[in-house]
Design an enzyme around this catalytic site. Structure first.
Site, PDB file in Angstrom:
ATOM      1  N   GLU A 100       0.897  -1.305   0.465  1.00 20.42           N
ATOM      2  CA  GLU A 100      -0.054  -0.274  -0.497  1.00 20.42           C
ATOM      3  C   GLU A 100       0.594   1.116   0.281  1.00 20.42           C
ATOM      4  OE1 GLU A 100      -3.150   1.902   2.213  1.00 20.42           O
ATOM      5  OE2 GLU A 100      -3.011   0.102   3.368  1.00 20.42           O
ATOM      6  N   ASP A 125       4.896   5.154   3.325  1.00 21.35           N
ATOM      7  CA  ASP A 125       4.606   6.724   3.392  1.00 21.35           C
ATOM      8  C   ASP A 125       5.769   7.608   4.013  1.00 21.35           C
ATOM      9  OD1 ASP A 125       3.019   8.907   4.134  1.00 21.35           O
ATOM     10  OD2 ASP A 125       1.377   7.809   4.125  1.00 21.35           O
ATOM     11  N   ASP A 175      -2.006  12.786  -4.080  1.00 21.40           N
ATOM     12  CA  ASP A 175      -1.710  13.582  -4.292  1.00 21.40           C
ATOM     13  C   ASP A 175      -2.055  13.567  -5.798  1.00 21.40           C
ATOM     14  OD1 ASP A 175      -1.158  16.128  -4.628  1.00 21.40           O
ATOM     15  OD2 ASP A 175       0.080  16.228  -3.253  1.00 21.40           O
ATOM     16  N   ASP A 211     -10.709  11.081  -5.019  1.00 20.89           N
ATOM     17  CA  ASP A 211     -11.864  12.146  -5.470  1.00 20.89           C
ATOM     18  C   ASP A 211     -11.198  12.951  -6.468  1.00 20.89           C
ATOM     19  OD1 ASP A 211      -9.956  12.746  -3.529  1.00 20.89           O
ATOM     20  OD2 ASP A 211     -11.428  13.677  -2.311  1.00 20.89           O
ATOM     21  N   THR A 248     -14.067   6.074   4.432  1.00 23.72           N
ATOM     22  CA  THR A 248     -12.971   6.711   5.694  1.00 23.72           C
ATOM     23  C   THR A 248     -13.777   7.918   5.961  1.00 23.72           C
ATOM     24  OG1 THR A 248     -11.845   8.091   3.590  1.00 23.72           O
ATOM     25  CG2 THR A 248     -10.642   6.221   4.848  1.00 23.72           C
ATOM     26  N   ARG A 249     -13.689   7.963   6.843  1.00 23.71           N
ATOM     27  CA  ARG A 249     -14.235   9.936   7.571  1.00 23.71           C
ATOM     28  C   ARG A 249     -14.462  10.743   6.836  1.00 23.71           C
ATOM     29  NH1 ARG A 249     -12.109  12.488  12.772  1.00 23.71           N
ATOM     30  NH2 ARG A 249     -10.482  12.046  11.999  1.00 23.71           N
ATOM     31  N   PHE A 250     -12.464  10.990   5.999  1.00 26.82           N
ATOM     32  CA  PHE A 250     -12.537  12.015   4.982  1.00 26.82           C
ATOM     33  C   PHE A 250     -13.399  12.061   3.857  1.00 26.82           C
ATOM     34  CE2 PHE A 250      -9.992  12.994   0.986  1.00 26.82           C
ATOM     35  CZ  PHE A 250     -10.098  14.271   1.329  1.00 26.82           C
ATOM     36  N   GLU A 251     -13.122  10.264   2.925  1.00 27.66           N
ATOM     37  CA  GLU A 251     -13.820  10.637   2.004  1.00 27.66           C
ATOM     38  C   GLU A 251     -15.496  10.844   2.339  1.00 27.66           C
ATOM     39  OE1 GLU A 251     -14.380   6.229  -0.900  1.00 27.66           O
ATOM     40  OE2 GLU A 251     -13.741   6.239   0.788  1.00 27.66           O
TER      41      GLU A 251
END
Length: 275
Positions: A100, A125, A175, A211, A248-251
Site C-alpha cells: 500500500e 508513507d 496527491d 476523489d 474513510t471519514r474523509f471520504e
C-alpha cells in the site's frame, strides 16, 4: 520528510514504560527517534528525480512518538535501497503480501488488516505522524500482518523487492497534483506501472481510488493502455468500491458534499514467460 518536534515533546531513548510517553531535552544533532524511522533513509545514494509525494510537516503526538520508538525496530522498515528484502522474513510467514503506497493516518489500513488477517500489508508513507498512528493501531488491535515502510516507494520497488514478490498493490487517494504543470508528479504513470508490473505476480490486483475526477480519468487511460494490466470491469470503466476498502471519514465527508470517488481495479496480465 523530517517532522521535527520541539525538544520538550520528544520521547526519551533511554528508558520508558510501554504505552506511556516520556519527555526529555534532545541535544543538538541527536536523532529524533533513536530506534525509530530515519529522516532520510535513502540519503544521497540515488539520483535526484521528480517526486510524486510531498512530505508534510505536522506535530507528532505523544502516543505516536511512543509507538515509533517502541515498535519501529519490530514492525518498521527504512527504505534505504541498500538491500533486497525477504518478505517472508519481514512478516515471519509466507502469506500473500500487498503493498500500500500512501496510507495517511492508517485507519483504513488497520481496518483492512483486521478484516483479512491472512494477507500481509506492507504500508509505505513518508508522514511521520501517520507512521506512528498506524503502528499504534496495529499494536492496540493485535495486527501482526502490518509492516510500516518509511521512504520512497519507487526505491522500494526498484531496489528492494524481488520479481513477482507482491500479490497486490493499493494506491488510495494519492496527491492529485491538480495544476497542469505538476501532472508529471502524479504517481500513476506508464513508467511506474512498468516497474510495478515486474514486482507483481501474474493475476495480482492493482487497486487505485481517488476523489479527483480528472486524475481518475487519467488513471483509467494509463492503466487501460498499459500492456501489463487489464481492467476487471467488463465495460472497461470504473469499479464499484469493493467491500474490503473501508469508507474513510474523509471520504464520507466528501461524498456528503457531492464529491465523486472512483475506484479502479486492474489485474497484472500473465505473459507467456509467466505460464
Amino acid at each position: 520528510m523530517s517532522d521535527f518536534l520541539n525538544a520538550s515533546e520528544a520521547p526519551s531513548p533511554a528508558s520508558h514504560t510501554p504505552g506511556v510517553s516520556v519527555r526529555h531535552t534532545r541535544a543538538k544533532g541527536e536523532p529524533r527517534f533513536p530506534d525509530g524511522p530515519k529522516a532520510d533513509p535513502a540519503g544521497s545514494h540515488f539520483e535526484r528525480r521528480i517526486r510524486s509525494f510531498q512530505p508534510r510537516r505536522s506535530r507528532v503526538t505523544a502516543g505516536q512518538a511512543d509507538a515509533l520508538q517502541r515498535l519501529w525496530p519490530q514492525w518498521g522498515l527504512d527504505i534505504d535501497g541498500q538491500r533486497v528484502i525477504d518478505l517472508g522474513e519481514l512478516f515471519g510467514n509466507d502469506r500473500p503480501v500487498v503493498l500500500e503506497i500512501g496510507f495517511g493516518m492508517g485507519e483504513a489500513t488497520a481496518q483492512m488488516a483486521a478484516g483479512d488477517p491472512d494477507t500481509n500489508i506492507l504500508a509505505v508513507d513518508v508522514h511521520t505522524p501517520g507512521q506512528g498512528n498506524l503502528l499504534n493501531l496495529a499494536d492496540q488491535n493485535g495486527l501482526s500482518n502490518v509492516r510500516v515502510g518509511n521512504g520512497d516507494a519507487i526505491i522500494l520497488l526498484r531496489e528492494m523487492l524481488r520479481p513477482d514478490a507482491l500479490d497486490g498493490l493499493r494506491v488510495y487517494f494519492p496527491d492529485p497534483w491538480p495544476k497542469k504543470r505538476h501532472h508529471k508528479r502524479r504517481l500513476i504513470q506508464p513508467e511506474f506501472l512498468s516497474l510495478a508490473a515486474t514486482r507483481l505476480k501474474p493475476g495480482a490486483l492493482v487497486h487505485c481510488a481517488t476523489d479527483w475526477e480528472p486524475y481518475a480519468e487519467q488513471m483509467l487511460d494509463v492503466l487501460t493502455a498499459h500492456p501489463d494490466f487489464e481492467n476487471t470491469q467488463a465495460d472497461g470503466g470504473f469499479s464499484p468500491r469493493p467491500r474490503f476498502r473501508p469508507l474513510t471519514r474523509f471520504e464520507g465527508q466528501g461524498l456528503d458534499k457531492g464529491h465523486v470517488v472512483n475506484d479502479l481495479l486492474f489485474r497484472r496480465v500473465p505473459h507467456s514467460q509467466d505460464r
